[in-house]
Design a protein around this motif. Structure first.
Motif, short mmCIF file in Angstrom:
data_model
loop_
_atom_site.label_atom_id
_atom_site.label_comp_id
_atom_site.label_asym_id
_atom_site.label_seq_id
_atom_site.Cartn_x
_atom_site.Cartn_y
_atom_site.Cartn_z
N THR A 47 0.85 -1.18 0.00
CA THR A 47 0.00 0.00 0.00
C THR A 47 0.89 1.24 0.00
OG1 THR A 47 -0.06 0.18 2.41
CG2 THR A 47 -1.72 -1.24 1.36
N GLU A 48 0.32 2.38 -0.29
CA GLU A 48 1.08 3.62 -0.27
C GLU A 48 1.64 3.88 1.13
OE1 GLU A 48 0.50 8.38 -1.38
OE2 GLU A 48 -1.03 6.90 -1.94
N ARG A 49 0.87 3.55 2.15
CA ARG A 49 1.33 3.75 3.53
C ARG A 49 2.54 2.87 3.83
NH1 ARG A 49 -2.93 3.55 8.40
NH2 ARG A 49 -3.50 5.50 7.34
N GLU A 50 2.54 1.65 3.32
CA GLU A 50 3.67 0.75 3.56
C GLU A 50 4.94 1.26 2.85
OE1 GLU A 50 1.38 -3.54 4.12
OE2 GLU A 50 1.73 -2.74 2.11
N ILE A 51 4.78 1.78 1.64
CA ILE A 51 5.94 2.34 0.94
C ILE A 51 6.47 3.56 1.69
CG2 ILE A 51 6.67 3.52 -1.17
CD1 ILE A 51 6.43 0.52 -1.50
N ASP A 52 5.57 4.38 2.23
CA ASP A 52 6.00 5.54 3.01
C ASP A 52 6.79 5.10 4.24
OD1 ASP A 52 4.84 7.26 1.22
OD2 ASP A 52 3.00 7.57 2.40
N ALA A 53 6.35 4.01 4.88
CA ALA A 53 7.03 3.51 6.08
C ALA A 53 8.44 3.02 5.74
CB ALA A 53 6.22 2.39 6.73
N ILE A 54 8.58 2.38 4.58
CA ILE A 54 9.91 1.91 4.15
C ILE A 54 10.81 3.11 3.89
CG2 ILE A 54 11.16 0.70 2.32
CD1 ILE A 54 8.63 -1.09 2.03
N ALA A 55 10.28 4.11 3.21
CA ALA A 55 11.07 5.32 2.92
C ALA A 55 11.49 6.01 4.22
CB ALA A 55 10.26 6.27 2.05
N ALA A 56 10.59 6.04 5.21
CA ALA A 56 10.92 6.65 6.50
C ALA A 56 12.02 5.87 7.20
CB ALA A 56 9.67 6.72 7.38
N ALA A 57 12.00 4.54 7.08
CA ALA A 57 13.04 3.72 7.71
C ALA A 57 14.40 4.00 7.08
CB ALA A 57 12.68 2.24 7.57
N TYR A 58 14.43 4.23 5.77
CA TYR A 58 15.69 4.60 5.12
C TYR A 58 16.21 5.93 5.67
CZ TYR A 58 16.07 1.08 1.40
OH TYR A 58 16.26 -0.09 0.70
N ARG A 59 15.31 6.88 5.85
CA ARG A 59 15.74 8.21 6.34
C ARG A 59 16.26 8.13 7.76
NH1 ARG A 59 10.93 9.77 3.61
NH2 ARG A 59 9.80 9.84 5.60
N LYS A 60 15.75 7.19 8.56
CA LYS A 60 16.13 7.10 9.97
C LYS A 60 17.37 6.24 10.20
CE LYS A 60 12.21 5.63 11.61
NZ LYS A 60 11.20 5.19 12.60
N GLU A 61 17.94 5.66 9.14
CA GLU A 61 19.09 4.78 9.33
C GLU A 61 20.20 5.50 10.09
OE1 GLU A 61 22.52 2.77 6.56
OE2 GLU A 61 20.44 2.63 5.85
N GLU A 62 20.73 4.85 11.12
CA GLU A 62 21.75 5.44 11.98
C GLU A 62 23.13 4.87 11.64
OE1 GLU A 62 20.94 5.28 16.17
OE2 GLU A 62 18.77 5.61 15.86
N VAL A 63 24.06 5.75 11.33
CA VAL A 63 25.45 5.36 11.09
C VAL A 63 26.27 5.95 12.25
CG1 VAL A 63 27.40 5.47 9.52
CG2 VAL A 63 25.06 5.40 8.60
N ARG A 64 26.82 5.11 13.10
CA ARG A 64 27.56 5.60 14.27
C ARG A 64 28.75 6.46 13.86
NH1 ARG A 64 26.39 6.00 19.74
NH2 ARG A 64 28.34 6.17 20.91
N GLY A 65 29.46 5.99 12.84
CA GLY A 65 30.53 6.80 12.27
C GLY A 65 31.67 7.09 13.22
N ARG A 66 32.10 8.34 13.25
CA ARG A 66 33.30 8.73 14.00
C ARG A 66 33.10 8.78 15.51
NH1 ARG A 66 35.57 13.82 10.34
NH2 ARG A 66 35.89 12.62 8.40
N THR A 67 31.86 8.81 15.96
CA THR A 67 31.60 8.83 17.40
C THR A 67 31.84 7.44 17.97
OG1 THR A 67 29.92 10.55 17.12
CG2 THR A 67 29.92 9.32 19.20
N PRO A 68 32.86 7.24 18.78
CA PRO A 68 33.16 5.88 19.25
C PRO A 68 32.00 5.28 20.05
CG PRO A 68 34.98 7.37 19.74
CD PRO A 68 33.84 8.22 19.31
N ARG A 69 31.75 4.01 19.85
CA ARG A 69 30.82 3.28 20.72
C ARG A 69 31.69 2.50 21.71
NH1 ARG A 69 25.63 2.21 20.67
NH2 ARG A 69 25.34 2.77 18.48
N TYR A 70 31.68 2.93 22.95
CA TYR A 70 32.54 2.31 23.94
C TYR A 70 31.90 1.05 24.51
CZ TYR A 70 35.39 6.54 23.87
OH TYR A 70 36.21 7.58 23.49
N TRP A 71 32.76 0.06 24.71
CA TRP A 71 32.33 -1.22 25.29
C TRP A 71 31.64 -0.99 26.63
CZ3 TRP A 71 33.90 -3.55 29.89
CH2 TRP A 71 33.58 -4.91 30.04
N ASN A 72 32.14 -0.05 27.41
CA ASN A 72 31.61 0.21 28.74
C ASN A 72 30.15 0.62 28.70
OD1 ASN A 72 34.38 1.27 28.09
ND2 ASN A 72 34.66 1.02 30.31
N ASP A 73 29.74 1.25 27.61
CA ASP A 73 28.38 1.80 27.52
C ASP A 73 27.37 0.83 26.92
OD1 ASP A 73 29.55 4.14 28.48
OD2 ASP A 73 29.87 4.95 26.46
#
Length: 362
Positions: free
Chosen positions: A171-197
């Motif tokens: 449905t159009e709503r389902e396609i919109d939800a997929i597009a929104a998931a693409y926009r929300k993709e998180e790339v941690r990148g240069r910010t270290p993810r510490y084991w402690n956290d």
């Protein structure tokens, strides 16, 4: 012995001949990529949809680029002529990063053959290879066990395990939800993810892939290359050398079995409802999920992923993960899975990463 359709069956003689190859080095098929150049890395990341600029900026390659650097680890199998091969998964164990400019060579042996009962095709032969990857200084980069399942095409079609699966419709709503998931993709990148956290039980941010369409051949050519040569003259030479490799199309021209990935009729002939993706792509997607989460300072030590169901053209995949454990030395264990829009898990596995530790002073 063959059935009326002409597709061969697994015979005791062919299986015994293949067993004699266990432990014997495998002739290395020509790889699609021999050196992890900047262009190769760019094409690979585009092919799997990885937007992290780290790979090119830091001069390293995504670890799963090994799929493009060796045919064996990406599903090439020998023996049992005319018996369909379906990629089943890979267990990667990396020892060091792959740097741009590295020339990586994989040396493979047939590790084992395991006969398994199969709802899909009554019986399946799990054909397992071990590939050791070394760089230009002969340092081991990674050791990987990969496997395919060999199944009889006629038996799989006749049993019709997946015959009730309907083509995807959105449905159009389902396609919109997929597009929104693409926009929300998180790339941690240069910010270290510490084991402690890191907290056991925490979920990784989802990565969505799809819906894939008929450009599957373009995506695979761009990043991995096809197991058989694309040029007609070379392809005909290949199938003449191994007659069981080519399957005549409606015009009587022998084509590679890879056409199940874009030819609906051929996919249905081997028992699948329609054309489906290349399995290594989904394993690479799970690798993408992990590298997004761990950040640029993390190291992916192990990725062990199994393909469980076909990913039909038009399906959407949500890659998900959970932290399952921690060990001293920055080690974190993850559980991974890929779910489609039918809420079926099409791939699952685990990963081990090494993260930086926050110092006591900080």
């Amino acid at each position: 012995m063959t059935r009326q359709t002409g597709f061969p069956v697994i015979t005791a003689e062919a299986l015994a001949d293949l067993r004699r190859r266990i432990g014997v080095p495998v002739r290395r098929p020509e790889p699609y990529i021999e050196t992890a150049t900047r262009d190769a890395v760019r094409h690979w990341t585009a092919g799997i949809g990885d937007r992290n600029p780290f790979w090119l900026d830091a001069g390293v390659a995504p670890p799963t680029i090994l799929f493009a650097m060796d045919r064996i680890v990406s599903g090439y199998v020998g023996g049992l002529p005319g018996i369909h091969a379906m990629y089943g998964g890979t267990d990667f164990r990396w020892q060091r990063p792959i740097r741009i400019g590295d020339a990586i060579v994989g040396d493979s042996v047939l590790l084992d053959l395991v006969e398994k009962p199969s709802q899909f095709a009554r019986r399946a032969i799990q054909q397992i290879y071990r590939t050791t990857f070394r760089n230009q200084t002969r340092d081991i980069v990674c050791e990987a066990d990969s496997w395919c399942f060999r199944t009889e095409r006629d038996t799989a079609r006749e049993r019709g395990k997946y015959s009730a699966v309907e083509p995807p419709r959105y449905t159009e709503r389902e396609i919109d939800a997929i597009a929104a998931a693409y926009r929300k993709e998180e790339v941690r990148g240069r910010t270290p993810r510490y084991w402690n956290d890191v907290t056991v039980g925490a979920a990784l941010p989802e990565v969505v892939k799809g819906p894939p369409d008929g450009d599957v051949r373009h995506r695979v050519r761009a990043g991995v290359g096809e197991p058989l040569r694309a040029r007609p003259r070379a392809r005909l030479r290949d199938v003449r050398a191994s007659p069981a490799l080519g399957i005549p199309n409606a015009s009587g021209v022998p084509e590679p079995p890879e056409r199940v990935h874009w030819d609906e009729a051929m996919a249905q002939a081997v028992g699948v409802p329609g054309a489906y993706d290349y399995g290594p792509e989904r394993v690479a997607w799970l690798g993408h999920l992990v590298t997004n989460w761990m950040g640029d300072a993390g190291f992916l030590r192990r990725l062990n992923a199994r393909v469980l169901r076909h990913n039909l053209i038009g399906d959407t995949t949500w890659c998900r993960g959970t932290v399952t454990g921690k060990e001293p030395g920055g080690v974190v264990h993850l559980a991974l899975r890929a779910d489609n829009q039918r809420r079926e898990t099409t791939a699952s596995g685990s990963a081990t990463v090494v993260l930086p530790e926050r110092s006591a002073a900080s």
